[in-house]
Design an enzyme around this catalytic site. Structure first.
Site, PDB file in Angstrom:
ATOM      1  N   HIS A  11       2.243  30.023 -21.308  1.00  0.00           N
ATOM      2  CA  HIS A  11       2.754  29.221 -20.196  1.00  0.00           C
ATOM      3  C   HIS A  11       2.936  27.792 -20.688  1.00  0.00           C
ATOM      4  O   HIS A  11       2.115  27.285 -21.457  1.00  0.00           O
ATOM      5  CB  HIS A  11       1.746  29.273 -19.037  1.00  0.00           C
ATOM      6  CG  HIS A  11       2.065  28.297 -17.950  1.00  0.00           C
ATOM      7  ND1 HIS A  11       3.300  28.256 -17.329  1.00  0.00           N
ATOM      8  CD2 HIS A  11       1.317  27.312 -17.375  1.00  0.00           C
ATOM      9  CE1 HIS A  11       3.288  27.294 -16.420  1.00  0.00           C
ATOM     10  NE2 HIS A  11       2.110  26.707 -16.432  1.00  0.00           N
ATOM     11  N   ASN A  58       7.586  22.118 -17.148  1.00  0.00           N
ATOM     12  CA  ASN A  58       6.832  23.251 -16.582  1.00  0.00           C
ATOM     13  C   ASN A  58       7.633  23.855 -15.428  1.00  0.00           C
ATOM     14  O   ASN A  58       7.724  23.266 -14.350  1.00  0.00           O
ATOM     15  CB  ASN A  58       5.468  22.749 -16.097  1.00  0.00           C
ATOM     16  CG  ASN A  58       4.597  23.864 -15.534  1.00  0.00           C
ATOM     17  OD1 ASN A  58       5.064  24.991 -15.342  1.00  0.00           O
ATOM     18  ND2 ASN A  58       3.353  23.548 -15.248  1.00  0.00           N
ATOM     19  N   CYS A 118       1.045  29.286 -11.535  1.00  0.00           N
ATOM     20  CA  CYS A 118       1.651  29.416 -12.871  1.00  0.00           C
ATOM     21  C   CYS A 118       1.314  30.720 -13.579  1.00  0.00           C
ATOM     22  O   CYS A 118       1.899  31.028 -14.616  1.00  0.00           O
ATOM     23  CB  CYS A 118       1.247  28.239 -13.744  1.00  0.00           C
ATOM     24  SG  CYS A 118       1.904  26.693 -13.134  1.00  0.00           S
TER      25      CYS A 118
HETATM   26  O1  UT7 Z   1       0.778  24.536 -14.906  1.00  0.00           O
HETATM   27  C1  UT7 Z   1      -0.291  24.551 -14.010  1.00  0.00           C
HETATM   28  C2  UT7 Z   1      -1.520  23.962 -14.559  1.00  0.00           C
HETATM   29  N1  UT7 Z   1      -1.359  22.555 -14.801  1.00  0.00           N
HETATM   30  C3  UT7 Z   1      -1.713  22.062 -15.970  1.00  0.00           C
HETATM   31  O2  UT7 Z   1      -2.104  22.793 -16.849  1.00  0.00           O
HETATM   32  C4  UT7 Z   1      -1.690  20.560 -16.129  1.00  0.00           C
HETATM   33  C5  UT7 Z   1      -2.987  20.084 -16.733  1.00  0.00           C
HETATM   34  N2  UT7 Z   1      -3.078  18.634 -16.828  1.00  0.00           N
HETATM   35  C6  UT7 Z   1      -2.331  17.905 -17.687  1.00  0.00           C
HETATM   36  O3  UT7 Z   1      -1.469  18.424 -18.355  1.00  0.00           O
HETATM   37  C7  UT7 Z   1      -2.664  16.450 -17.835  1.00  0.00           C
HETATM   38  O4  UT7 Z   1      -3.886  16.181 -17.191  1.00  0.00           O
HETATM   39  C8  UT7 Z   1      -1.560  15.497 -17.304  1.00  0.00           C
HETATM   40  C9  UT7 Z   1      -0.325  15.565 -18.164  1.00  0.00           C
HETATM   41  C10 UT7 Z   1      -1.220  15.847 -15.855  1.00  0.00           C
HETATM   42  C11 UT7 Z   1      -2.069  14.055 -17.356  1.00  0.00           C
HETATM   43  O5  UT7 Z   1      -2.444  13.713 -18.682  1.00  0.00           O
HETATM   44  P1  UT7 Z   1      -3.888  13.085 -18.972  1.00  0.00           P
HETATM   45  O6  UT7 Z   1      -3.935  12.853 -20.425  1.00  0.00           O
HETATM   46  O7  UT7 Z   1      -4.920  14.007 -18.382  1.00  0.00           O
HETATM   47  O8  UT7 Z   1      -3.803  11.728 -18.214  1.00  0.00           O
HETATM   48  P2  UT7 Z   1      -4.754  11.175 -17.063  1.00  0.00           P
HETATM   49  O9  UT7 Z   1      -4.476  11.842 -15.778  1.00  0.00           O
HETATM   50  O10 UT7 Z   1      -6.164  11.128 -17.551  1.00  0.00           O
HETATM   51  O11 UT7 Z   1      -4.252   9.676 -16.972  1.00  0.00           O
HETATM   52  C12 UT7 Z   1      -4.446   8.748 -18.057  1.00  0.00           C
HETATM   53  C13 UT7 Z   1      -3.770   7.448 -17.697  1.00  0.00           C
HETATM   54  C14 UT7 Z   1      -4.138   6.946 -16.304  1.00  0.00           C
HETATM   55  O12 UT7 Z   1      -4.197   5.527 -16.352  1.00  0.00           O
HETATM   56  P3  UT7 Z   1      -5.603   4.754 -16.436  1.00  0.00           P
HETATM   57  O13 UT7 Z   1      -6.359   5.195 -15.216  1.00  0.00           O
HETATM   58  O14 UT7 Z   1      -6.230   5.224 -17.704  1.00  0.00           O
HETATM   59  O15 UT7 Z   1      -5.199   3.330 -16.429  1.00  0.00           O
HETATM   60  C15 UT7 Z   1      -2.967   7.368 -15.469  1.00  0.00           C
HETATM   61  O16 UT7 Z   1      -2.794   6.544 -14.340  1.00  0.00           O
HETATM   62  O17 UT7 Z   1      -2.363   7.620 -17.690  1.00  0.00           O
HETATM   63  C16 UT7 Z   1      -1.824   7.188 -16.437  1.00  0.00           C
HETATM   64  N3  UT7 Z   1      -0.666   8.005 -16.112  1.00  0.00           N
HETATM   65  C17 UT7 Z   1       0.567   7.709 -16.548  1.00  0.00           C
HETATM   66  N4  UT7 Z   1       1.042   6.707 -17.299  1.00  0.00           N
HETATM   67  C18 UT7 Z   1       2.355   6.701 -17.584  1.00  0.00           C
HETATM   68  C19 UT7 Z   1      -0.614   9.155 -15.387  1.00  0.00           C
HETATM   69  N5  UT7 Z   1       0.643   9.596 -15.343  1.00  0.00           N
HETATM   70  C20 UT7 Z   1       1.396   8.730 -16.050  1.00  0.00           C
HETATM   71  C21 UT7 Z   1       2.764   8.654 -16.366  1.00  0.00           C
HETATM   72  N6  UT7 Z   1       3.198   7.638 -17.131  1.00  0.00           N
HETATM   73  N7  UT7 Z   1       3.654   9.591 -15.945  1.00  0.00           N
END
Ligand code: UT7
Length: 329
Positions: free
Chosen positions: A256, A286, A116
């Site tokens: 970004h 993204n 990215c």
């Molecule tokens: O561009 C290149 C660099 N990339 C980035 O900068 C991305 C950086 N990361 C992020 O933007 C975030 O970490 C994400 C958007 C990918 C995820 O958000 P998060 O707030 O970090 O969520 P998480 O991974 O901690 O997941 C929280 C919960 C989990 O459930 P439990 O374990 O708490 O029950 C996930 O399973 O949300 C769940 N989850 C979802 N729920 C509904 C993960 N994806 C989804 C989804 N819909 N699409």
């Protein structure tokens, strides 16, 4: 002799017509619009549906518009740098495919892979070509068909990415417009948190890698999120400090677009209010290398000659950085 800077003399972009909404994603994986919007800020993204078209196609659309806009003949182009994580093929470079398509037969070109942060790295590289005095017209493209590497059964990644392309033309300037400074960094120890495991020389394609879905993006979101928040802000602040820039001096933050929460954190660290931050994530998601130039394209009419811009990115690698430039069109 006046110092030569690399000025952006045009910007153009292309996004495919097909709109993949959060509602449609709800029918594909266990997710919902509210989760996606609150956690990422994304409402929809564009997808290139035609299986016979890929990154070079989108980049070519953007570049053709750019050449028309700047009254540039393809034969005048000296170099084409294409920042992409989704080249049409392993080789030849997508930049070469675009060059052939537009008829840039006096140019050399290559792809730059820095996930990215690729557009920021490419812009820096292109700017140095211009500053050297050796090259007069450099195309810098950011383009990705992310839908080709997204696993649409993985809800943690498929909601994030979209397809798109955009490009800028760099030309010499002696009035102080254009690219001034950058802070670029990378740290390969972060590679394990965001990668595509197979398809390279270490794990070439095999039945096993396909069965294990290892040709798709893998992301462990939280560590990437934490690093993105701290490193984008750090790089932006470093560029501001060493150029004696305060938040008042900056007209626009061009971040970004990976996650609205990361963008907000970067803006806060730089002391910039929401109205100075370019945001396209809600409509495109993204698009990896295309996010920053697509922002410039979408906000072009609001940009004024002399505006000071702060660009910032973070991506797989890890790679990150920030750049400072003055808008000069
Ligand atoms: O561009 C290149 C660099 N990339 C980035 O900068 C991305 C950086 N990361 C992020 O933007 C975030 O970490 C994400 C958007 C990918 C995820 O958000 P998060 O707030 O970090 O969520 P998480 O991974 O901690 O997941 C929280 C919960 C989990 O459930 P439990 O374990 O708490 O029950 C996930 O399973 O949300 C769940 N989850 C979802 N729920 C509904 C993960 N994806 C989804 C989804 N819909 N699409």
């Amino acid at each position: 002799m006046a110092k030569i800077t690399a000025n952006i003399t045009g910007v153009a972009g292309y996004v495919p017509d097909y709109v993949l909404t959060n509602r449609e994603l709800e029918t594909m994986v266990d997710t919902n619009d509210e989760w996606i919007v609150t956690r990422t800020g994304i409402r929809e993204r564009r997808i290139l549906k035609d299986p016979d078209k890929a990154t070079a196609y989108m980049a070519t659309q953007a570049v053709n518009e750019l050449l028309a806009q700047t009254n540039t003949r393809p034969q005048e182009i000296d170099a084409i740098i294409c920042a992409t994580a989704t080249p049409d093929m392993m080789f030849p470079a997508t930049a070469n495919l675009v060059g052939a398509e537009i008829g840039a037969n006096n140019a050399f070109g290559y792809d730059l892979q820095a996930a990215c942060s690729g557009f920021l790295y490419s812009l820096t590289t292109g700017a140095q070509m211009i500053e050297s005095g050796r090259f007069k017209k450099v195309l810098v493209i950011g383009a990705d068909k992310m839908s080709s590497i997204v696993d649409y059964t993985d809800r943690s990644t498929c909601i994030i990415f979209g397809d798109g392309a955009a490009a800028v033309l760099l030309e010499p300037n002696t009035e102080g417009f254009g690219f001034h400074d950058c802070v670029l960094r990378s740290d390969g120890s972060g590679g394990k948190f965001l990668n595509i495991y197979a398809g390279g020389s270490l794990h070439p394609a095999s039945h096993e890698t396909v069965d294990k879905r290892q040709h798709y993006i893998f992301q462990d979101g939280q560590p990437v999120f934490k690093m993105a928040v701290s490193k984008m802000a750090e790089a932006a602040q470093e560029v501001m400090q060493r150029n004696q820039l305060t938040a008042n001096d900056i007209a626009w933050l061009v971040p970004h677009q990976a996650n609205k929460r990361i963008i907000d954190a970067t803006a806060r660290a730089a002391g910039l209010p929401d109205e100075k931050v370019m945001i396209t994530i809600a409509k495109y998601g993204n698009t990896t290398n295309a996010t920053i130039p697509l922002c410039l394209r979408d906000y072009k009419d609001q940009l004024k000659k002399g505006d000071k811009l702060l660009l910032a990115a973070f991506g797989g690698g890890y790679t990150w950085g920030a750049a400072y430039l003055t808008w000069g069109i």
